[in-house]
Every structure is written in structure tokens, then in C-alpha cells.
Write a protein that holds these residues in place. Structure first.
Motif, short mmCIF file in Angstrom:
data_model
loop_
_atom_site.label_atom_id
_atom_site.label_comp_id
_atom_site.label_asym_id
_atom_site.label_seq_id
_atom_site.Cartn_x
_atom_site.Cartn_y
_atom_site.Cartn_z
N GLY A 32 12.10 24.88 -10.10
CA GLY A 32 12.51 23.49 -10.28
C GLY A 32 11.98 22.89 -11.58
N ILE A 33 10.72 23.16 -11.88
CA ILE A 33 10.13 22.67 -13.14
C ILE A 33 10.86 23.28 -14.33
CG2 ILE A 33 8.05 22.71 -14.58
CD1 ILE A 33 6.46 22.57 -11.88
N PHE A 34 11.06 24.58 -14.28
CA PHE A 34 11.80 25.28 -15.33
C PHE A 34 13.20 24.67 -15.51
CE2 PHE A 34 15.04 28.61 -15.99
CZ PHE A 34 14.65 29.12 -17.22
N ALA A 35 13.91 24.52 -14.39
CA ALA A 35 15.29 24.03 -14.44
C ALA A 35 15.36 22.59 -14.93
CB ALA A 35 15.95 24.16 -13.07
N PHE A 36 14.42 21.76 -14.52
CA PHE A 36 14.45 20.35 -14.96
C PHE A 36 14.44 20.26 -16.48
CE2 PHE A 36 12.02 16.71 -16.57
CZ PHE A 36 12.90 15.69 -16.22
N PHE A 37 13.51 20.93 -17.12
CA PHE A 37 13.41 20.82 -18.57
C PHE A 37 14.63 21.42 -19.28
CE2 PHE A 37 8.95 20.18 -17.43
CZ PHE A 37 8.72 19.01 -18.15
N LEU A 38 15.11 22.56 -18.80
CA LEU A 38 16.28 23.15 -19.44
C LEU A 38 17.55 22.35 -19.18
CD1 LEU A 38 14.29 25.47 -19.98
CD2 LEU A 38 16.26 26.95 -19.85
N HIS A 39 17.70 21.83 -17.96
CA HIS A 39 18.87 20.99 -17.69
C HIS A 39 18.83 19.72 -18.53
CE1 HIS A 39 20.69 23.47 -14.75
NE2 HIS A 39 19.85 23.20 -13.78
N ARG A 40 17.67 19.13 -18.65
CA ARG A 40 17.56 17.87 -19.41
C ARG A 40 17.91 18.10 -20.88
NH1 ARG A 40 14.55 14.15 -22.30
NH2 ARG A 40 14.61 12.06 -21.40
N HIS A 41 17.38 19.16 -21.46
CA HIS A 41 17.53 19.36 -22.90
C HIS A 41 18.74 20.22 -23.29
CE1 HIS A 41 13.87 17.25 -23.75
NE2 HIS A 41 13.26 17.96 -22.82
N PHE A 42 19.10 21.17 -22.45
CA PHE A 42 20.17 22.10 -22.81
C PHE A 42 21.48 21.78 -22.08
CE2 PHE A 42 22.38 26.19 -21.99
CZ PHE A 42 22.78 26.46 -23.28
N GLN B 21 13.98 10.36 -14.81
CA GLN B 21 14.80 11.53 -14.52
C GLN B 21 14.02 12.54 -13.69
OE1 GLN B 21 16.07 12.82 -18.39
NE2 GLN B 21 17.97 11.63 -18.28
N ALA B 22 12.76 12.74 -14.01
CA ALA B 22 11.93 13.69 -13.25
C ALA B 22 11.79 13.25 -11.80
CB ALA B 22 10.57 13.84 -13.92
N VAL B 23 11.56 11.98 -11.58
CA VAL B 23 11.44 11.47 -10.20
C VAL B 23 12.74 11.72 -9.45
CG1 VAL B 23 11.22 9.37 -8.81
CG2 VAL B 23 9.63 9.79 -10.70
N ARG B 24 13.87 11.39 -10.06
CA ARG B 24 15.18 11.61 -9.40
C ARG B 24 15.43 13.10 -9.17
NH1 ARG B 24 16.95 7.39 -13.20
NH2 ARG B 24 17.78 9.09 -14.49
N TYR B 25 15.11 13.94 -10.16
CA TYR B 25 15.36 15.37 -10.05
C TYR B 25 14.53 15.99 -8.93
CZ TYR B 25 16.06 20.24 -11.31
OH TYR B 25 16.37 21.57 -11.27
N PHE B 26 13.24 15.67 -8.90
CA PHE B 26 12.38 16.29 -7.90
C PHE B 26 12.60 15.70 -6.51
CE2 PHE B 26 10.43 17.73 -11.84
CZ PHE B 26 10.45 19.09 -11.59
N ILE C 244 25.45 15.79 -8.44
CA ILE C 244 24.42 14.75 -8.30
C ILE C 244 23.59 14.66 -9.58
CG2 ILE C 244 22.33 14.09 -7.05
CD1 ILE C 244 23.67 15.31 -4.52
N SER C 245 23.23 15.81 -10.13
CA SER C 245 22.45 15.82 -11.38
C SER C 245 23.23 15.17 -12.51
CB SER C 245 22.09 17.26 -11.78
OG SER C 245 21.22 17.83 -10.83
N LYS C 246 24.48 15.52 -12.62
CA LYS C 246 25.31 14.99 -13.71
C LYS C 246 25.51 13.49 -13.58
CE LYS C 246 29.65 15.57 -16.10
NZ LYS C 246 30.73 16.46 -16.41
N LEU C 247 25.76 13.01 -12.37
CA LEU C 247 26.09 11.60 -12.18
C LEU C 247 24.87 10.68 -12.07
CD1 LEU C 247 29.02 11.99 -9.64
CD2 LEU C 247 29.18 11.46 -12.09
N PHE C 248 23.79 11.16 -11.46
CA PHE C 248 22.68 10.26 -11.14
C PHE C 248 21.36 10.58 -11.82
CE2 PHE C 248 25.55 10.12 -7.45
CZ PHE C 248 25.91 8.79 -7.54
N ILE C 249 21.18 11.78 -12.34
CA ILE C 249 19.88 12.13 -12.91
C ILE C 249 19.93 12.19 -14.43
CG2 ILE C 249 18.07 13.89 -13.03
CD1 ILE C 249 18.82 14.60 -10.11
N PHE C 250 20.85 12.96 -14.96
CA PHE C 250 20.90 13.16 -16.41
C PHE C 250 22.08 12.44 -17.05
CE2 PHE C 250 18.85 17.08 -14.74
CZ PHE C 250 17.62 16.92 -15.34
N HIS C 251 22.58 11.39 -16.39
CA HIS C 251 23.74 10.69 -16.93
C HIS C 251 23.41 10.09 -18.30
CE1 HIS C 251 21.43 7.61 -14.80
NE2 HIS C 251 21.94 6.74 -15.65
#
Length: 135
Positions: A44-54, A66-71, A113-120
Motif C-alpha cells: 500500500g505504501i509503495f502503491a500510494f507513492f507510485l499512483h500519486r506521482h506516476f 490524499q494519504a489519509v483517503r488512500y489508506f 475510487i482512487s481516480k475520483l476521490f483520492i488523486f483527482h
């Protein structure tokens, strides 16, 4: 293209999750649940940073928010995946196939959910900004 990037990161995160799970399972005998939670946490930690930046290339929103919503989503995803696995096992006697199916369902759900609510993104699309100007 975003979904393809999401899929690549999820495959890498899944490999990390499974690798950590297998490693921790061999170190802590008979602690599969603990090994599973730890593996999902590392992935999850790995994916959060890569999803956010990549994946979503998100820079407009607060990283902390974003971290609070993601986790939070991850904390919900673990019991949902377990419930899907449990229901699937009541119909099919192949735990590997059922786990894979429930994981795919959860990946599809968490992508949206990630696309619409976390990393929008707060960026306006060109069509949207034209409409806002009355053009």
C-alpha cells in the motif's frame, strides 16, 4: 492510459504484497493474517507513492489528505476483499481462482475510487473551461 499505468503499478504492488507475505510467513510460522496485513501495508505504501506521482500524476492536492483517503480506502478494501473471497469459496472450491477474482474486482473498484476521490485533479479540462467562459 491512466488505467494501464494503474494496472502496471497494481501488478508490481501485488508482487510486493505476495513476496512480503511469503517472506513473513516463513519467518513467523502460522501467522498468515499478520503476514497478509504486513504485506498489504508494504504494498500500500509503495502503491500510494507510485499512483500519486506516476499513475495519476497528482500535484494539485495535499499529499497528507490524499494519504489519509488512500489508506482509509486500503483499510476498507482489506475486509471487502476478504468478504468476496469468503462468498466465492462458498460457491467454488478453488481458493487461488477465487482470490484472484476477488482481487481483480477490488482493483477495478479501487481504481475508480482512487481516480475520483483520492488523486483527482483540480485542473480544468479545455472543454470545461470553454463552457465556463460561455463559449
Amino acid at each position: 492510459m491512466t488505467f494501464v499505468r494503474y494496472g502496471v503499478i497494481q501488478v508490481l504492488a501485488y508482487a510486493l504484497d505476495m513476496g512480503a507475505f511469503l517472506l513473513l510467513l516463513s519467518v513467523f510460522n502460522d501467522q498468515a493474517v499478520l503476514a497478509n496485513i504486513a504485506g498489504k501495508g508494504v504494498a500500500g505504501i509503495f502503491a500510494f507513492f507510485l499512483h500519486r506521482h506516476f499513475t495519476f500524476q497528482s500535484t494539485g492536492s495535499s499529499r497528507k489528505a490524499q494519504a489519509v483517503r488512500y489508506f482509509t480506502l486500503l483499510a476498507v478494501n482489506i475486509p471487502v476483499a476478504s468478504a468476496l473471497l469468503s462468498v466465492g469459496l462458498s460457491f467454488f472450491d478453488n481458493p487461488t481462482a477465487v482470490k484472484f477474482t476477488s482481487d481483480v474486482a477490488c482493483v477495478l473498484m479501487t481504481y475508480w475510487i482512487s481516480k475520483l476521490f483520492i488523486f483527482h485533479s483540480n485542473k480544468c479540462h479545455p472543454v470545461s473551461s470553454d463552457r465556463a467562459k460561455g463559449q
